[in-house]
Design a protein around this motif. Structure first.
Motif, short mmCIF file in Angstrom:
data_model
loop_
_atom_site.label_atom_id
_atom_site.label_comp_id
_atom_site.label_asym_id
_atom_site.label_seq_id
_atom_site.Cartn_x
_atom_site.Cartn_y
_atom_site.Cartn_z
N ARG A 138 0.84 -1.20 0.00
CA ARG A 138 0.00 0.00 0.00
C ARG A 138 0.87 1.25 0.00
NH1 ARG A 138 -5.51 -0.59 1.44
NH2 ARG A 138 -5.98 -2.76 1.90
N ASP A 139 0.48 2.17 -0.86
CA ASP A 139 1.13 3.47 -0.93
C ASP A 139 0.02 4.52 -0.87
OD1 ASP A 139 2.95 5.50 -1.20
OD2 ASP A 139 3.09 5.31 -3.38
N GLY A 140 -0.35 4.87 0.32
CA GLY A 140 -1.48 5.78 0.49
C GLY A 140 -2.77 5.06 0.14
#
Length: 172
Positions: A138-140
């Protein structure tokens, strides 16, 4: 003012530069390699990491390596793959070699191809106990998957394959 003349044809408008020897070369004489030419190698040598080559550097450093890389890629297509849940088919095969491991691939198929490439490069014809695992990253608000896998390389002949009618619908 310096004129950039091509090393091969001596034209004065040589806008490109050879990555290996840093001489000027025109776009007609340059050998332009795609960025993913040697992407399946574990570590790309410095001589093969450039994208533009003049004819002498390409013939001396890249052409033989590219030909052997393409031959390994052709052998990769013939590697048989048995997943870890296919123990019934592979129970008679000795697992003597250390497993190959692959990390941080973009998708499932690339992970399988990288494992098969390593097997073909080491002159094996089969991969057994193939385990492929995905991990969420997850990136944001954006989510992707990173794939990793492991497999044991073996050389398998026809006598090792179980001829059971119950598994004919999924032999590989």
């Amino acid at each position: 003012m310096e004129t950039n003349s091509c090393i091969s044809c001596q034209k004065t408008k040589a806008l490109l530069e050879c990555g290996a020897c840093h001489t000027h070369v025109c776009k007609y004489c340059a050998h332009i390699m795609p960025a993913d030419s040697f992407s399946f190698l574990e570590k790309i040598p410095a001589d093969l990491s450039h994208s533009i080559y003049c004819a002498p550097c390409f013939n001396a450093k890249v052409s033989d390596e590219l030909e052997s890389y393409n031959q390994i890629m052709e052998r990769t297509k013939d590697v048989q793959i048995y997943l870890s849940n296919q123990g019934k088919e592979t129970r008679l095969i000795k697992r003597l070699e250390k497993p190959f491991n692959v990390k941080d691939c973009l998708d499932h198929n690339e992970t399988m191809m990288r494992l098969a490439f390593f097997a073909a490069k080491a002159n094996f014809n089969t991969l057994v106990d193939v385990k492929i695992i995905s991990e969420k990253v997850r990136d944001g608000a954006y989510q992707t998957l990173k794939w990793s896998g492991s497999a044991v390389p073996v050389n398998m002949s026809g006598r090792h394959v179980v001829k059971d009618r119950s598994i004919w619908q999924n032999p590989n």
